[in-house]
Design a protein around this motif. Structure first.
Motif, PDB file in Angstrom:
ATOM      1  N   THR A   6       0.807  -1.215   0.000  1.00  0.00           N
ATOM      2  CA  THR A   6       0.000   0.000   0.000  1.00  0.00           C
ATOM      3  C   THR A   6       0.838   1.262   0.000  1.00  0.00           C
ATOM      4  O   THR A   6       0.321   2.359  -0.170  1.00  0.00           O
ATOM      5  N   GLY A   7       2.140   1.177   0.217  1.00  0.00           N
ATOM      6  CA  GLY A   7       2.985   2.355   0.325  1.00  0.00           C
ATOM      7  C   GLY A   7       3.371   2.946  -1.018  1.00  0.00           C
ATOM      8  O   GLY A   7       3.248   2.306  -2.064  1.00  0.00           O
ATOM      9  N   ALA A   8       3.882   4.185  -0.974  1.00  0.00           N
ATOM     10  CA  ALA A   8       4.271   4.881  -2.195  1.00  0.00           C
ATOM     11  C   ALA A   8       5.395   4.162  -2.924  1.00  0.00           C
ATOM     12  O   ALA A   8       5.499   4.224  -4.149  1.00  0.00           O
ATOM     13  N   GLY A   9       6.268   3.486  -2.193  1.00  0.00           N
ATOM     14  CA  GLY A   9       7.368   2.763  -2.807  1.00  0.00           C
ATOM     15  C   GLY A   9       7.032   1.322  -3.121  1.00  0.00           C
ATOM     16  O   GLY A   9       7.902   0.562  -3.519  1.00  0.00           O
ATOM     17  N   GLY A  10       5.792   0.920  -2.944  1.00  0.00           N
ATOM     18  CA  GLY A  10       5.394  -0.442  -3.238  1.00  0.00           C
ATOM     19  C   GLY A  10       5.500  -1.374  -2.062  1.00  0.00           C
ATOM     20  O   GLY A  10       5.534  -2.593  -2.229  1.00  0.00           O
ATOM     21  N   GLY A  11       5.555  -0.844  -0.848  1.00  0.00           N
ATOM     22  CA  GLY A  11       5.688  -1.679   0.337  1.00  0.00           C
ATOM     23  C   GLY A  11       4.623  -1.386   1.375  1.00  0.00           C
ATOM     24  O   GLY A  11       3.682  -0.614   1.139  1.00  0.00           O
ATOM     25  N   ILE A  12       4.786  -1.976   2.548  1.00  0.00           N
ATOM     26  CA  ILE A  12       3.860  -1.781   3.663  1.00  0.00           C
ATOM     27  C   ILE A  12       4.440  -0.701   4.570  1.00  0.00           C
ATOM     28  O   ILE A  12       5.546  -0.861   5.098  1.00  0.00           O
ATOM     29  N   PRO A  13       3.754   0.421   4.787  1.00  0.00           N
ATOM     30  CA  PRO A  13       4.307   1.500   5.616  1.00  0.00           C
ATOM     31  C   PRO A  13       4.547   1.057   7.058  1.00  0.00           C
ATOM     32  O   PRO A  13       3.698   0.396   7.659  1.00  0.00           O
ATOM     33  N   VAL A  14       5.703   1.414   7.603  1.00  0.00           N
ATOM     34  CA  VAL A  14       6.014   1.111   8.995  1.00  0.00           C
ATOM     35  C   VAL A  14       6.395   2.372   9.765  1.00  0.00           C
ATOM     36  O   VAL A  14       6.742   2.306  10.943  1.00  0.00           O
ATOM     37  N   ALA A  15       6.331   3.516   9.109  1.00  0.00           N
ATOM     38  CA  ALA A  15       6.630   4.803   9.739  1.00  0.00           C
ATOM     39  C   ALA A  15       5.542   5.792   9.342  1.00  0.00           C
ATOM     40  O   ALA A  15       4.869   5.605   8.320  1.00  0.00           O
ATOM     41  N   PRO A  16       5.353   6.847  10.131  1.00  0.00           N
ATOM     42  CA  PRO A  16       4.327   7.831   9.791  1.00  0.00           C
ATOM     43  C   PRO A  16       4.550   8.442   8.413  1.00  0.00           C
ATOM     44  O   PRO A  16       5.695   8.617   7.981  1.00  0.00           O
ATOM     45  N   LEU A  17       3.474   8.764   7.738  1.00  0.00           N
ATOM     46  CA  LEU A  17       3.543   9.380   6.422  1.00  0.00           C
ATOM     47  C   LEU A  17       4.378  10.657   6.496  1.00  0.00           C
ATOM     48  O   LEU A  17       4.198  11.477   7.385  1.00  0.00           O
ATOM     49  N   GLY A  18       5.291  10.817   5.569  1.00  0.00           N
ATOM     50  CA  GLY A  18       6.141  12.001   5.527  1.00  0.00           C
ATOM     51  C   GLY A  18       7.440  11.883   6.301  1.00  0.00           C
ATOM     52  O   GLY A  18       8.249  12.824   6.312  1.00  0.00           O
ATOM     53  N   THR A  19       7.677  10.744   6.949  1.00  0.00           N
ATOM     54  CA  THR A  19       8.916  10.556   7.696  1.00  0.00           C
ATOM     55  C   THR A  19      10.120  10.581   6.759  1.00  0.00           C
ATOM     56  O   THR A  19      10.134   9.899   5.731  1.00  0.00           O
ATOM     57  N   GLN A  20      11.127  11.376   7.105  1.00  0.00           N
ATOM     58  CA  GLN A  20      12.366  11.393   6.340  1.00  0.00           C
ATOM     59  C   GLN A  20      13.259  10.244   6.797  1.00  0.00           C
ATOM     60  O   GLN A  20      13.256   9.863   7.969  1.00  0.00           O
ATOM     61  N   ALA A  21      14.026   9.680   5.874  1.00  0.00           N
ATOM     62  CA  ALA A  21      14.882   8.537   6.193  1.00  0.00           C
ATOM     63  C   ALA A  21      16.285   8.756   5.647  1.00  0.00           C
ATOM     64  O   ALA A  21      16.465   9.272   4.546  1.00  0.00           O
ATOM     65  N   TYR A  22      17.261   8.376   6.450  1.00  0.00           N
ATOM     66  CA  TYR A  22      18.667   8.373   6.032  1.00  0.00           C
ATOM     67  C   TYR A  22      18.994   6.962   5.581  1.00  0.00           C
ATOM     68  O   TYR A  22      18.902   6.018   6.356  1.00  0.00           O
ATOM     69  N   ASN A  23      19.351   6.796   4.311  1.00  0.00           N
ATOM     70  CA  ASN A  23      19.464   5.451   3.758  1.00  0.00           C
ATOM     71  C   ASN A  23      20.663   5.304   2.826  1.00  0.00           C
ATOM     72  O   ASN A  23      20.519   5.091   1.623  1.00  0.00           O
ATOM     73  N   PRO A  24      21.890   5.404   3.369  1.00  0.00           N
ATOM     74  CA  PRO A  24      23.058   5.135   2.528  1.00  0.00           C
ATOM     75  C   PRO A  24      23.141   3.641   2.223  1.00  0.00           C
ATOM     76  O   PRO A  24      22.878   2.802   3.084  1.00  0.00           O
ATOM     77  N   ALA A  25      23.495   3.310   0.998  1.00  0.00           N
ATOM     78  CA  ALA A  25      23.598   1.903   0.639  1.00  0.00           C
ATOM     79  C   ALA A  25      24.852   1.261   1.213  1.00  0.00           C
ATOM     80  O   ALA A  25      24.893   0.046   1.413  1.00  0.00           O
TER      81      ALA A  25
END
Length: 380
Positions: free
Chosen positions: A321-340
């Motif tokens: 259901t999420g914008a990225g094609g997944g199941i949301p686990v954080a509040p809508l609009g949460t910013q994430a730090y995601n270095p590979a």
């Protein structure tokens, strides 16, 4: 991707469905990939008919892992050449698909150089395309051979560092046959220890946020009947504190000239833990992963992945259901730090194992000597 083909995974070994292969059906040559985003739930193959489809597969992590990306990049150049697309444009797109993994650009350059040389010499696009394909196949074959040599060198080093045997090894991300033309890098060392009867336990980090350890390394370990246990990344410290880890084995996406190692994010904390607990921290990677043009760790470009990989979870065959094609686990609009990736400095690395042998201690001079020796072997 032009097509998908699902396979029943029962009674198969990882090598039964290779991570990548070149095929030539009547409708034209294609590059076939095992879609690693769908593992372990199902084994599905993606069929790439052009370089743009391969770029998409690389960015989505359907195909991943430093050595395999180099092979894929070379085949992508050959695919463009054989099908009559603009080779230079395809090469540029492929080389830039994932900036941290140096092998990708190396593979692209090798096939492109072969294509350019043959075209200049013969003026025949078909002969040039054949040269690019031959270069890709040669790289594929060489990587399989390098994998076997890395496994042998790595096992010898483990036995030297841990003479009591019964190795309990912790690994991060996925470094097996899914990332290689052979049996992998760090995972291949653990597999060699298992086959020799000297692997007591393979500790497998989940490897958040995309769970390459849980989905892929556990998949490969299970299929090779290895004794393994899965753990969350943040449980590793308790394992070290309990004295349950004898060595850490990881791969690398880029090794700078000074020995700084860029690998899947989460590797650096393991190196710190290993140093504090006096546990060997060993990096296993082919010589092509050493980038002499990158002087140090600060010069390594670290890929930043989309935030939704952190704020959502995905799993094959689960409604999303999420914008990225997944199941949301954080509040809508949460910013994430995601270095590979993160970067481990050379002083925290016990040894770097390559197909040409091990470097320990890890210094600029030792790495340069090893790379020079590798070039001499290749030329001869």
């Amino acid at each position: 991707m032009a097509d998908e083909d699902a396979h029943n995974g029962e009674d198969k070994r990882p090598t039964d469905i290779p991570a990548l292969r070149w095929e030539e059906p009547p409708e034209g040559p294609v590059l076939v990939l095992l879609d690693q985003t769908r593992l372990p739930a199902e084994e599905v193959e993606l069929v790439c008919t052009d370089a743009s489809a391969l770029v998409e597969a690389i960015r989505s992590l359907a195909v991943r892992g430093a050595p395999l990306l180099g092979i894929a990049g070379a085949y992508g150049v050959a695919l463009a050449a054989v099908r009559g697309f603009e080779v230079a444009e395809a090469a540029d797109a492929l080389a830039g698909a994932r900036p941290t993994a140096v092998n990708l650009a190396v593979g692209v350059r090798r096939a492109r150089a072969a294509h350019q040389e043959a075209l200049a010499r013969t003026g025949d696009p078909r002969q040039a395309a054949a040269a690019a394909l031959a270069a890709a196949r040669a790289l594929h074959r060489e990587d399989a051979e390098a994998s076997a040599r890395m496994a042998a060198h790595g096992l010898a080093l483990l036995d030297e560092l841990l003479p009591a045997g019964g190795h309990r090894v912790l690994t991060h991300c996925n470094t097996g046959s899914l990332v290689s033309g052979g049996e992998g890098t760090a995972f291949a060392v653990a597999l060699a220890a298992h086959r020799a009867g000297r692997l007591r336990r393979l500790w497998v980090d989940e490897t958040r946020p995309l769970l390459q350890g849980a989905r892929l390394t556990a998949y490969e370990a299970a299929r090779n009947d290895m004794p393994y246990t899965l753990l969350t990344d943040n449980a590793a410290g308790s394992l070290f504190a309990a004295g349950e880890v004898d060595a850490v084995l990881i791969g690398a996406d880029r090794i700078a000239a000074d020995g700084s190692v860029a690998n899947k994010v989460g590797s650096y904390p393991l190196a710190v833990l290993a140093r504090y607990h006096h546990v060997p921290f060993i990096v296993v990677a082919p010589v092509t992963t050493v980038d002499g043009g990158t002087p140090d760790g600060a010069s390594i470009e670290v890929e930043q992945r989309p935030g939704y990989e952190v704020t959502e979870v995905t799993a094959p065959q689960v409604p999303v259901t999420g914008a990225g094609g997944g199941i949301p686990v954080a509040p809508l609009g949460t910013q994430a730090y995601n270095p590979a990736f993160d970067v481990t400095p050379p002083e925290l690395v016990t040894a770097i194992v390559t197909e040409e042998g091990a470097v320990s201690p890890v210094t600029t001079e030792a790495l340069a000597e090893l790379c020079a020796r590798s070039r001499q072997v290749t030329i001869s």
